[in-house]
Scaffold this motif. Structure first.
Motif, PDB file in Angstrom:
ATOM      1  N   LYS A 423       0.818  -1.219   0.000  1.00 41.95           N
ATOM      2  CA  LYS A 423       0.000   0.000   0.000  1.00 41.95           C
ATOM      3  C   LYS A 423       0.850   1.266   0.000  1.00 41.95           C
ATOM      4  O   LYS A 423       0.326   2.360  -0.221  1.00 41.95           O
ATOM      5  N   ASP A 424       2.165   1.147   0.257  1.00 43.63           N
ATOM      6  CA  ASP A 424       3.027   2.330   0.311  1.00 43.63           C
ATOM      7  C   ASP A 424       3.813   2.569  -0.970  1.00 43.63           C
ATOM      8  O   ASP A 424       4.484   3.596  -1.104  1.00 43.63           O
ATOM      9  N   LEU A 425       3.786   1.618  -1.897  1.00 44.73           N
ATOM     10  CA  LEU A 425       4.423   1.842  -3.190  1.00 44.73           C
ATOM     11  C   LEU A 425       3.741   3.004  -3.909  1.00 44.73           C
ATOM     12  O   LEU A 425       2.525   3.175  -3.822  1.00 44.73           O
ATOM     13  N   VAL A 426       4.530   3.796  -4.594  1.00 37.05           N
ATOM     14  CA  VAL A 426       3.996   4.923  -5.371  1.00 37.05           C
ATOM     15  C   VAL A 426       3.919   4.481  -6.826  1.00 37.05           C
ATOM     16  O   VAL A 426       4.928   4.075  -7.412  1.00 37.05           O
ATOM     17  N   LYS A 427       2.715   4.552  -7.421  1.00 33.17           N
ATOM     18  CA  LYS A 427       2.552   4.160  -8.818  1.00 33.17           C
ATOM     19  C   LYS A 427       2.431   5.415  -9.662  1.00 33.17           C
ATOM     20  O   LYS A 427       1.409   6.101  -9.656  1.00 33.17           O
ATOM     21  N   SER A 428       3.478   5.723 -10.401  1.00 38.21           N
ATOM     22  CA  SER A 428       3.546   6.961 -11.176  1.00 38.21           C
ATOM     23  C   SER A 428       3.668   6.624 -12.662  1.00 38.21           C
ATOM     24  O   SER A 428       4.637   5.996 -13.081  1.00 38.21           O
ATOM     25  N   GLY A 429       2.650   7.007 -13.430  1.00 36.21           N
ATOM     26  CA  GLY A 429       2.674   6.733 -14.866  1.00 36.21           C
ATOM     27  C   GLY A 429       2.746   5.258 -15.182  1.00 36.21           C
ATOM     28  O   GLY A 429       3.349   4.860 -16.180  1.00 36.21           O
ATOM     29  N   GLY A 430       2.147   4.435 -14.318  1.00 35.78           N
ATOM     30  CA  GLY A 430       2.147   2.992 -14.530  1.00 35.78           C
ATOM     31  C   GLY A 430       3.383   2.277 -14.019  1.00 35.78           C
ATOM     32  O   GLY A 430       3.475   1.054 -14.109  1.00 35.78           O
ATOM     33  N   GLU A 431       4.365   3.025 -13.462  1.00 36.35           N
ATOM     34  CA  GLU A 431       5.598   2.427 -12.943  1.00 36.35           C
ATOM     35  C   GLU A 431       5.639   2.571 -11.419  1.00 36.35           C
ATOM     36  O   GLU A 431       5.156   3.561 -10.858  1.00 36.35           O
ATOM     37  N   TRP A 432       6.265   1.576 -10.762  1.00 38.23           N
ATOM     38  CA  TRP A 432       6.325   1.580  -9.307  1.00 38.23           C
ATOM     39  C   TRP A 432       7.575   2.310  -8.813  1.00 38.23           C
ATOM     40  O   TRP A 432       8.661   2.148  -9.356  1.00 38.23           O
ATOM     41  N   ILE A 433       7.406   3.074  -7.737  1.00 33.03           N
ATOM     42  CA  ILE A 433       8.513   3.754  -7.056  1.00 33.03           C
ATOM     43  C   ILE A 433       8.512   3.290  -5.604  1.00 33.03           C
ATOM     44  O   ILE A 433       7.485   3.331  -4.926  1.00 33.03           O
ATOM     45  N   SER A 434       9.671   2.860  -5.122  1.00 37.49           N
ATOM     46  CA  SER A 434       9.791   2.379  -3.746  1.00 37.49           C
ATOM     47  C   SER A 434      10.011   3.539  -2.780  1.00 37.49           C
ATOM     48  O   SER A 434      11.020   4.234  -2.853  1.00 37.49           O
ATOM     49  N   SER A 435       9.080   3.726  -1.863  1.00 39.14           N
ATOM     50  CA  SER A 435       9.250   4.774  -0.852  1.00 39.14           C
ATOM     51  C   SER A 435      10.426   4.443   0.070  1.00 39.14           C
ATOM     52  O   SER A 435      11.144   5.333   0.524  1.00 39.14           O
ATOM     53  N   VAL A 436      10.644   3.156   0.332  1.00 36.95           N
ATOM     54  CA  VAL A 436      11.732   2.742   1.228  1.00 36.95           C
ATOM     55  C   VAL A 436      13.091   3.133   0.646  1.00 36.95           C
ATOM     56  O   VAL A 436      13.959   3.657   1.356  1.00 36.95           O
ATOM     57  N   ASP A 437      13.293   2.874  -0.654  1.00 33.41           N
ATOM     58  CA  ASP A 437      14.578   3.218  -1.270  1.00 33.41           C
ATOM     59  C   ASP A 437      14.838   4.722  -1.204  1.00 33.41           C
ATOM     60  O   ASP A 437      15.961   5.166  -0.917  1.00 33.41           O
ATOM     61  N   LEU A 438      13.810   5.522  -1.474  1.00 33.31           N
ATOM     62  CA  LEU A 438      13.966   6.979  -1.404  1.00 33.31           C
ATOM     63  C   LEU A 438      14.245   7.435   0.033  1.00 33.31           C
ATOM     64  O   LEU A 438      15.097   8.299   0.273  1.00 33.31           O
ATOM     65  N   GLU A 439      13.546   6.852   0.981  1.00 32.95           N
ATOM     66  CA  GLU A 439      13.737   7.222   2.390  1.00 32.95           C
ATOM     67  C   GLU A 439      15.144   6.903   2.866  1.00 32.95           C
ATOM     68  O   GLU A 439      15.781   7.705   3.569  1.00 32.95           O
ATOM     69  N   ASN A 440      15.630   5.726   2.494  1.00 32.83           N
ATOM     70  CA  ASN A 440      16.978   5.335   2.907  1.00 32.83           C
ATOM     71  C   ASN A 440      18.037   6.270   2.339  1.00 32.83           C
ATOM     72  O   ASN A 440      19.004   6.634   3.021  1.00 32.83           O
ATOM     73  N   GLU A 441      17.862   6.673   1.085  1.00 31.85           N
ATOM     74  CA  GLU A 441      18.843   7.565   0.475  1.00 31.85           C
ATOM     75  C   GLU A 441      18.758   8.964   1.084  1.00 31.85           C
ATOM     76  O   GLU A 441      19.788   9.615   1.309  1.00 31.85           O
ATOM     77  N   LEU A 442      17.565   9.439   1.362  1.00 31.80           N
ATOM     78  CA  LEU A 442      17.421  10.745   2.003  1.00 31.80           C
ATOM     79  C   LEU A 442      18.039  10.745   3.395  1.00 31.80           C
ATOM     80  O   LEU A 442      18.644  11.734   3.822  1.00 31.80           O
ATOM     81  N   ALA A 443      17.892   9.625   4.125  1.00 31.66           N
ATOM     82  CA  ALA A 443      18.463   9.543   5.471  1.00 31.66           C
ATOM     83  C   ALA A 443      19.981   9.622   5.446  1.00 31.66           C
ATOM     84  O   ALA A 443      20.604   9.986   6.452  1.00 31.66           O
ATOM     85  N   ALA A 444      20.581   9.286   4.305  1.00 32.53           N
ATOM     86  CA  ALA A 444      22.044   9.361   4.185  1.00 32.53           C
ATOM     87  C   ALA A 444      22.521  10.742   3.772  1.00 32.53           C
ATOM     88  O   ALA A 444      23.732  11.008   3.775  1.00 32.53           O
TER      89      ALA A 444
END
Length: 528
Positions: A423-444
């Motif tokens: 339920k937390d995956l972002v579906k943009s233009g038919g493609e999936w974006i992982s919120s976890v991957d973005l969060e981990n990179e932002l935390a760094a």
């Protein structure tokens, strides 16, 4: 021999009675006693409950913090043959009343500061017959206090013989959508889960440890740590009510804690507090963080600055709660700390006794290439096979497997890497974006303490990611262009969030996870 929890209590009672339990009180003072006292009082409590009329199979509820009295209930109730129902104190009144009615609780033990909640909901709980305040004095003339109640029991009470498949525990999910769902644990299930937790390649809880369970005792058996501590006679330190990050660090330093377990969000707070005032946490052999994926940046900070490894695992209320752990194999261990972190940042392999598979949308196993995501399924002797009297079971269980709703990839060695909740995956233009991957990179990113990414409605793309970011320093400022450029180093342009919202703190759920439902509501407002 039946595999029941009383065998753990009796072992420590007979062979390790002088080991200690330390419990932080509401006033910050520490209460100390030995397992000999703990076991005696646990027998006395079981006896008092029996004299009150509690029978095998009856549900006894708790509404309390991590204290020595709550830990006594962890064994007194199941060793009597009754079912311990730990109620999440941070649920709404409506949900607390719902789960207590659904469980048909007959007795409720409550900490004094939580009495207002009880006063609001008790009249609507039809089955409730007795309320006992976990204190040494009555809160009012109508209340029965814990110590007076305990005195009615027999300290030499003999626990009854119980069939190992009997139910002994109950916990409800934290209700991110709809009503909470109940999970029932058996004696055999919790017995085997406890043995697994103590294994060297899982959490390695042993008699030499000093264990500090920050994870609430009202949530998923406090990750099995109270049962494990009693089973091996480990010194136990309980943080008590309203413990702050500063309180937890003080306990680690003063009591020389070797193993601490908490939500990832608490780990973030611990690091921030250490930046404000240093503590000696060198006694820690491991800090276990869970509830969500641990950012690699946080792992590096603890490892490089404090020589404390972050231990990760994966599970849920339905898994009692552990299903996997991040075992660092000998070749990885010998390769150095950087390779160990790359392993620890994953959610690991199934712990002994658990089966796991990751299936794609067509129901086929995903390749072990770490690129193809799928839903994680697990089954095992302590994994639930249904929800308690709930028609939603048909959507979450299949042929003995629990469908977790967590999306992960598998590496070549079989370890899973959490990509997101479905339920937390972002579906943009038919493609999936992982919120976890973005969060981990932002935390760094330099200057960032914590981040959460959710979907924002978009007329053109259906959804777009928006990032809520907490600065490392309270007065710090973060430039959205800098954050965007930081993410562009690793991700495609269409992955980059459309908005970066700087906030002082992220909202949390009752079990310490980031409350993404609240953030999604806020993101929807930004899209207007």
């Amino acid at each position: 021999m039946q595999l029941t929890l009383k065998t753990f209590l009796e072992r420590t009672e007979s062979f390790l009675p002088q080991n200690e339990i330390v419990s932080r009180q509401a006033d910050g003072q520490l209460f100390r006693y030995h397992y000999a006292d703990y076991c005696r009082r646990t027998r006395q409590l079981a006896s008092a409950l029996a004299r009150l009329g509690v029978k095998p199979g009856d549900r006894v509820a708790t509404l309390g913090w991590n204290t020595y009295r709550h830990m006594e209930l962890y064994f007194a109730v199941p060793c009597l043959g009754a079912i311990l129902h730990t109620v999440n104190i941070r649920l709404s009144d409506q949900h607390i009343a719902y789960i207590m009615n659904h469980a048909e609780d007959v007795v409720l033990f409550v900490d004094p500061d939580l009495l207002p909640t009880v006063q609001r909901v008790a009249s609507s709980v039809r089955s409730l017959r007795h309320i006992i305040v976990m204190d040494d004095r009555p809160a009012s003339p109508d209340d029965l206090d814990y110590e007076s109640f305990l005195a009615t029991g027999d300290a030499d009470f003999a626990f009854p013989e119980i069939e190992e498949k009997s139910p002994c525990g109950m916990c409800f999910t934290s209700a991110t959508t709809g009503d909470p769902k109940g999970v029932v644990y058996t004696q055999r299930g919790l017995y085997l889960h406890t043995l697994a937790v103590c294994l060297r390649d899982v959490l390695a809880i042993g008699e030499h440890d000093t264990v500090l369970p920050v994870v609430p005792m009202f949530h998923a058996n406090s990750w099995g740590l109270p049962h494990a501590a009693v089973a091996v006679g480990a010194t136990t330190v309980l943080p008590g009510p309203h413990a702050t990050a500063a309180d937890i660090l003080d306990l680690i330093e003063a009591e020389r804690v070797t193993f601490c377990a908490a939500a990832v969000t608490i780990g973030v707070e611990l690091y921030a507090q250490l930046q404000k005032r240093s503590r000696d946490i060198s006694s820690l052999r491991g800090l276990m963080l869970g509830g969500s994926a641990t950012p690699e940046a946080l792992m590096r900070r603890f490892q490089n600055e404090y020589n404390v490894p972050i231990i990760t695992a994966w599970g849920a209320t339905e898994a009692a709660p552990l299903a996997t752990s991040t075992h660092v194999g000998r070749s990885v261990f010998e390769a150095g700390s950087e390779e160990r972190i790359k392993t620890r940042v994953r959610q690991g392999i199934p712990i002994p006794g658990v089966e796991l598979k990751v299936l794609d949308d067509s129901g086929k196993p995903v390749p072990r290439d770490d690129r193809h995501p799928g839903e994680v399924y697990v089954r095992g002797p302590w994994i639930a096979t249904e929800y308690y009297r709930d028609s939603r079971s048909r959507d979450s269980f299949a042929d003995g497997w629990w469908r977790s709703g967590d999306i992960a990839t598998q590496g070549s060695e079989g370890s899973i890497r959490l990509v997101d909740r479905a339920k937390d995956l972002v579906k943009s233009g038919g493609e999936w974006i992982s919120s976890v991957d973005l969060e981990n990179e932002l935390a760094a990113c330099p200057g960032v303490l914590e981040a959460a990414v959710v979907a924002m409605p978009d007329a053109r793309w259906q959804e777009r990611p928006v990032a809520f970011v907490v600065p490392l320093q309270e007065s710090g400022e973060l430039d959205p262009n800098m954050l965007s450029a930081w993410l562009a180093r690793r991700f495609a342009k269409w992955w980059i969030p459309d908005r970066f919202v700087v906030v002082a703190a992220l909202p949390k759920t009752g079990v310490g996870k980031v409350d993404k439902r609240t953030l999604r509501q806020r993101a929807a407002g930004l899209a207007l």
